[in-house]
Design an enzyme around this catalytic site. Structure first.
Site, PDB file in Angstrom:
ATOM      1  N   LYS A 146       0.837  -1.200   0.000  1.00  0.00           N
ATOM      2  CA  LYS A 146       0.000   0.000   0.000  1.00  0.00           C
ATOM      3  C   LYS A 146       0.874   1.253   0.000  1.00  0.00           C
ATOM      4  CE  LYS A 146      -1.549   1.629   4.083  1.00  0.00           C
ATOM      5  NZ  LYS A 146      -1.188   3.038   4.289  1.00  0.00           N
ATOM      6  N   ASN A 147       1.896   1.263   0.836  1.00  0.00           N
ATOM      7  CA  ASN A 147       2.707   2.477   0.985  1.00  0.00           C
ATOM      8  C   ASN A 147       3.589   2.763  -0.233  1.00  0.00           C
ATOM      9  OD1 ASN A 147       1.543   2.883   3.429  1.00  0.00           O
ATOM     10  ND2 ASN A 147       3.347   2.376   4.659  1.00  0.00           N
TER      11      ASN A 147
ATOM     12  N   ARG B 128      -4.264  10.730   5.078  1.00  0.00           N
ATOM     13  CA  ARG B 128      -3.128  11.629   5.232  1.00  0.00           C
ATOM     14  C   ARG B 128      -2.180  11.585   4.027  1.00  0.00           C
ATOM     15  NH1 ARG B 128       0.697  14.319   8.302  1.00  0.00           N
ATOM     16  NH2 ARG B 128       2.541  13.495   7.289  1.00  0.00           N
TER      17      ARG B 128
ATOM     18  N   CYS C 222      -4.025  12.501  12.964  1.00  0.00           N
ATOM     19  CA  CYS C 222      -4.177  11.053  12.877  1.00  0.00           C
ATOM     20  C   CYS C 222      -3.945  10.508  14.269  1.00  0.00           C
ATOM     21  CB  CYS C 222      -3.139  10.529  11.896  1.00  0.00           C
ATOM     22  SG  CYS C 222      -2.853   8.787  11.985  1.00  0.00           S
TER      23      CYS C 222
ATOM     24  N   ARG D 176       1.477  14.327  13.423  1.00  0.00           N
ATOM     25  CA  ARG D 176       1.848  14.136  12.020  1.00  0.00           C
ATOM     26  C   ARG D 176       1.809  15.437  11.206  1.00  0.00           C
ATOM     27  NH1 ARG D 176      -0.157   8.317   9.978  1.00  0.00           N
ATOM     28  NH2 ARG D 176       1.723   8.502   8.723  1.00  0.00           N
ATOM     29  N   PRO D 177       2.772  16.332  11.496  1.00  0.00           N
ATOM     30  CA  PRO D 177       2.830  17.596  10.753  1.00  0.00           C
ATOM     31  C   PRO D 177       3.216  17.391   9.288  1.00  0.00           C
ATOM     32  CG  PRO D 177       4.734  17.363  12.204  1.00  0.00           C
ATOM     33  CD  PRO D 177       3.847  16.172  12.458  1.00  0.00           C
TER      34      PRO D 177
ATOM     35  N   ASP E 271       5.179  19.939   7.794  1.00  0.00           N
ATOM     36  CA  ASP E 271       6.174  20.993   7.566  1.00  0.00           C
ATOM     37  C   ASP E 271       7.285  20.571   6.602  1.00  0.00           C
ATOM     38  OD1 ASP E 271       6.737  19.233   9.753  1.00  0.00           O
ATOM     39  OD2 ASP E 271       8.462  20.475  10.264  1.00  0.00           O
ATOM     40  N   LEU E 272       7.670  19.303   6.620  1.00  0.00           N
ATOM     41  CA  LEU E 272       8.779  18.865   5.762  1.00  0.00           C
ATOM     42  C   LEU E 272       8.353  18.831   4.289  1.00  0.00           C
ATOM     43  CD1 LEU E 272      10.282  16.054   8.039  1.00  0.00           C
ATOM     44  CD2 LEU E 272      11.013  18.441   7.829  1.00  0.00           C
TER      45      LEU E 272
ATOM     46  N   ASP F  57       5.903   0.307  11.623  1.00  0.00           N
ATOM     47  CA  ASP F  57       4.658  -0.316  11.158  1.00  0.00           C
ATOM     48  C   ASP F  57       4.540  -1.789  11.574  1.00  0.00           C
ATOM     49  OD1 ASP F  57       3.759   2.011  10.093  1.00  0.00           O
ATOM     50  OD2 ASP F  57       4.007   1.454   7.996  1.00  0.00           O
TER      51      ASP F  57
ATOM     52  N   ILE G 216       9.528   6.763  16.242  1.00  0.00           N
ATOM     53  CA  ILE G 216       9.081   7.476  15.034  1.00  0.00           C
ATOM     54  C   ILE G 216       7.837   8.332  15.317  1.00  0.00           C
ATOM     55  CG2 ILE G 216       8.437   7.247  12.586  1.00  0.00           C
ATOM     56  CD1 ILE G 216      11.191   6.044  13.121  1.00  0.00           C
TER      57      ILE G 216
ATOM     58  N   ARG H  57      -8.087  -0.376   5.386  1.00  0.00           N
ATOM     59  CA  ARG H  57      -7.191   0.553   4.692  1.00  0.00           C
ATOM     60  C   ARG H  57      -5.923  -0.146   4.217  1.00  0.00           C
ATOM     61  NH1 ARG H  57      -5.092   4.379   8.405  1.00  0.00           N
ATOM     62  NH2 ARG H  57      -3.782   4.663   6.604  1.00  0.00           N
TER      63      ARG H  57
HETATM   64  C1  UD1 Z   1       4.932   6.602   6.119  1.00  0.00           C
HETATM   65  C2  UD1 Z   1       4.012   5.400   6.025  1.00  0.00           C
HETATM   66  C3  UD1 Z   1       3.619   4.938   7.421  1.00  0.00           C
HETATM   67  C4  UD1 Z   1       4.849   4.690   8.265  1.00  0.00           C
HETATM   68  C5  UD1 Z   1       5.771   5.898   8.257  1.00  0.00           C
HETATM   69  C6  UD1 Z   1       7.110   5.658   8.957  1.00  0.00           C
HETATM   70  C7  UD1 Z   1       2.866   5.828   3.947  1.00  0.00           C
HETATM   71  C8  UD1 Z   1       1.574   6.153   3.253  1.00  0.00           C
HETATM   72  N1  UD1 Z   1       2.828   5.787   5.275  1.00  0.00           N
HETATM   73  O1  UD1 Z   1       4.180   7.636   6.748  1.00  0.00           O
HETATM   74  O2  UD1 Z   1       2.881   3.727   7.278  1.00  0.00           O
HETATM   75  O3  UD1 Z   1       4.442   4.460   9.605  1.00  0.00           O
HETATM   76  O4  UD1 Z   1       6.075   6.273   6.901  1.00  0.00           O
HETATM   77  O5  UD1 Z   1       7.756   4.568   8.401  1.00  0.00           O
HETATM   78  O6  UD1 Z   1       3.875   5.566   3.312  1.00  0.00           O
HETATM   79  N2  UD1 Z   1       7.159  14.369  10.114  1.00  0.00           N
HETATM   80  C9  UD1 Z   1       7.297  15.703  10.364  1.00  0.00           C
HETATM   81  N3  UD1 Z   1       6.974  16.580   9.366  1.00  0.00           N
HETATM   82  C10 UD1 Z   1       6.541  16.174   8.139  1.00  0.00           C
HETATM   83  C11 UD1 Z   1       6.419  14.787   7.892  1.00  0.00           C
HETATM   84  C12 UD1 Z   1       6.740  13.902   8.888  1.00  0.00           C
HETATM   85  O7  UD1 Z   1       7.686  16.104  11.466  1.00  0.00           O
HETATM   86  O8  UD1 Z   1       6.280  17.027   7.278  1.00  0.00           O
HETATM   87  C13 UD1 Z   1       7.494  13.407  11.181  1.00  0.00           C
HETATM   88  C14 UD1 Z   1       6.315  12.499  11.576  1.00  0.00           C
HETATM   89  O9  UD1 Z   1       5.455  13.145  12.483  1.00  0.00           O
HETATM   90  C15 UD1 Z   1       7.043  11.319  12.180  1.00  0.00           C
HETATM   91  C16 UD1 Z   1       8.327  11.228  11.331  1.00  0.00           C
HETATM   92  O10 UD1 Z   1       8.467  12.486  10.694  1.00  0.00           O
HETATM   93  O11 UD1 Z   1       7.386  11.590  13.524  1.00  0.00           O
HETATM   94  C17 UD1 Z   1       8.314  10.154  10.281  1.00  0.00           C
HETATM   95  O12 UD1 Z   1       7.106  10.248   9.527  1.00  0.00           O
HETATM   96  P1  UD1 Z   1       7.064   9.931   7.976  1.00  0.00           P
HETATM   97  O13 UD1 Z   1       8.216   9.024   7.646  1.00  0.00           O
HETATM   98  O14 UD1 Z   1       6.915  11.174   7.214  1.00  0.00           O
HETATM   99  O15 UD1 Z   1       5.732   9.111   7.877  1.00  0.00           O
HETATM  100  P2  UD1 Z   1       4.694   9.128   6.692  1.00  0.00           P
HETATM  101  O16 UD1 Z   1       5.381   9.372   5.393  1.00  0.00           O
HETATM  102  O17 UD1 Z   1       3.542   9.991   7.058  1.00  0.00           O
END
Ligand code: UD1
Length: 425
Positions: free
Chosen positions: A30-31, A99, A123, A128-129, A131-132, A313, A335, A405
């Protein structure tokens, strides 16, 4: 088949203590599928994806893309995409449900020169910001403002241009955003501290097949030389390592013997090592693995980390296994800040767990007992399924929306392995 309707009254009933045996075929990830599908916004020639799992999330992404003007034909896991986005504004009703919808922001900007995407919202597993993702767009020359719950992106006359993206933390989604946006930007982009998850690698490999120029795939430094356009491409989605890991635990927790096919065990190296420490026997071949277990698991501490570390995960599912370990286990979640929502539910089944911030101490008990439980998020749902498979008596699992999902044909696959599982009101 899993139902895609969010029918709140449906529950899964599992009567536990059946050893799972036989063979299970793993679906596409899925991811990996979600960002690959978003490429249809920037690959405007023949684009074909195979091995796409039929899940609530992939259906939602499909609807989001159709709403933007992409034509999609979907047949047995094969998706053919045609056309270009006709508008730059994504539907609030669709985006708020998932998301990962944020992944369309960069491709929309690259394709239309502007984008209006609703904020995807929070979520259960943390704030889950985004900003990045925004940092990525700005580094590549976009102007971003927030207005009335929308992210509004625009480009000046120069369009997207290559830049330096130095991530302060590893993010799967933001790395994918950066890759998808930079491939069509003018000039070179350097991404430092990139995520190297197999799903990110799959996206980059597909893009290179379509004529993109991405160097360093699978490492934490990516160099992307922008190209003018992408060519037609066919790509098969990488197998779902998280689904495979979940079935491995299903085998171990029921003292079963399961052959897991259509998996790349290389992508589960850390997880496999951990499972071996707990006493499971694992035979690995190129695209399959056999997992068996004949005695109560041994405790083994785990800390979640970005790839190639232990995946967040699989944390909840691993915790289910450790609830019946012969001793005490410490699990650290690094994470997400709120990813122990399954703990109180496992405790309803008789597990003994104490949580302190991002650490959970699990005091193994000999046996779990079936109970009524509520799923809080996708992986937590699987954790409860696993607990129920091992427990004595019958469990009733509510909150199936989350499960649908991410796990294709769950009941069929578990029934084939000998589980007693049914979905009903
Ligand atoms: C993806 C996966 C999810 C998995 C996660 C970590 C998908 C659809 N989902 O989620 O199943 O649990 O990777 O392996 O692929 N963060 C920020 N700012 C941002 C984005 C992320 O601070 O703009 C933080 C998050 O809050 C978290 C960390 O970065 O603490 C890692 O998150 P991220 O790897 O981005 O997860 P997703 O891509 O949302």
């Amino acid at each position: 088949m899993n139902s895609f309707i969010n029918n709140n009254t449906e529950k899964i009933f599992i009567t536990g203590e059946k050893k799972l045996t036989g063979t299970v075929n793993i679906s596409g990830a899925k991811n990996a599928a979600l960002p690959l599908m978003a490429l249809s916004l920037i690959i405007n020639k023949e684009f074909n994806l195979s091995n796409v799992p039929d899940l609530a999330d992939t259906r939602l992404m499909s609807n989001l893309l159709i709403d933007l003007g992409i034509e999609i034909s979907w047949k047995n896991g094969n998706l053919n995409f045609n056309g270009k986005p006709a508008k730059d504004e994504a539907s609030y009703d669709l985006v708020r449900q998932m998301r990962a919808s944020i992944l369309i922001l960069g491709p929309l900007l690259a394709s239309k020169g502007s984008a209006k995407v609703p904020l995807p919202g929070g979520c259960a597993i943390g704030s889950r910001p985004i900003d990045l993702h925004i940092m990525v767009m700005e580094a590549l020359g976009a102007n971003i403002i927030f207005d009335s719950g929308f992210i509004i992106g625009s480009l000046n006359s120069e369009g997207l241009k290559g830049g330096l993206i130095n991530f302060p933390k590893v993010s799967v989604g933001a790395t994918e955003s950066a890759i998808m946006t930079a491939v069509l930007a003018k000039g070179q982009t350097k991404i430092l501290n990139a995520a190297s998850e197999p799903e990110v690698t799959d996206l980059a490999n597909c893009l290179n097949k379509a004529g993109a120029d991405i160097i360093g795939i699978g490492t934490e430094t990516l160099i992307i030389n922008g190209v003018k356009e992408l060519n037609k491409v066919s790509h098969s989605v990488v197998p779902d390592r998280i689904e495979a890991g979940s079935y491995a635990i299903a085998s171990s927790i029921t003292m079963g013997n399961v052959e897991i096919n259509n998996v790349n065990p290389k992508y589960l190296t850390e997880f496999i090592n951990v499972l071996k420490f707990t006493g499971s026997k694992i035979e690995i071949s190129k695209n399959s693995m056999k997992v068996s277990c004949s005695k109560r698991p041994k405790p083994h501490d785990v800390t979640t980390d970005p790839y190639p570390g232990f995946p967040t995960d699989l944390q909840a599912q691993y915790m289910a296994l450790m609830t019946i370990a012969d001793g005490e286990t410490l699990i650290k979640e690094t994470i997400f800040e709120n990813r122990f929502m399954h703990v109180p539910e496992l405790m309803r089944m008789g597990a003994r767990i104490s949580v302190n911030h991002q650490k959970a101490e699990i005091f193994g008990v000999k046996k779990l007992k079936g109970a009524k439980v509520m799923a809080s998020d996708l992986r937590a749902s699987m954790c409860l399924i696993l607990g129920a498979l091992a427990a004595s008596g019958t469990s009733e699992i509510d909150g199936l929306y989350h499960l649908d999902r991410g796990y294709e044909s769950l009941e069929d696959k578990l029934t084939n392995l000998g589980a007693i599982i049914k979905r009903s009101n």
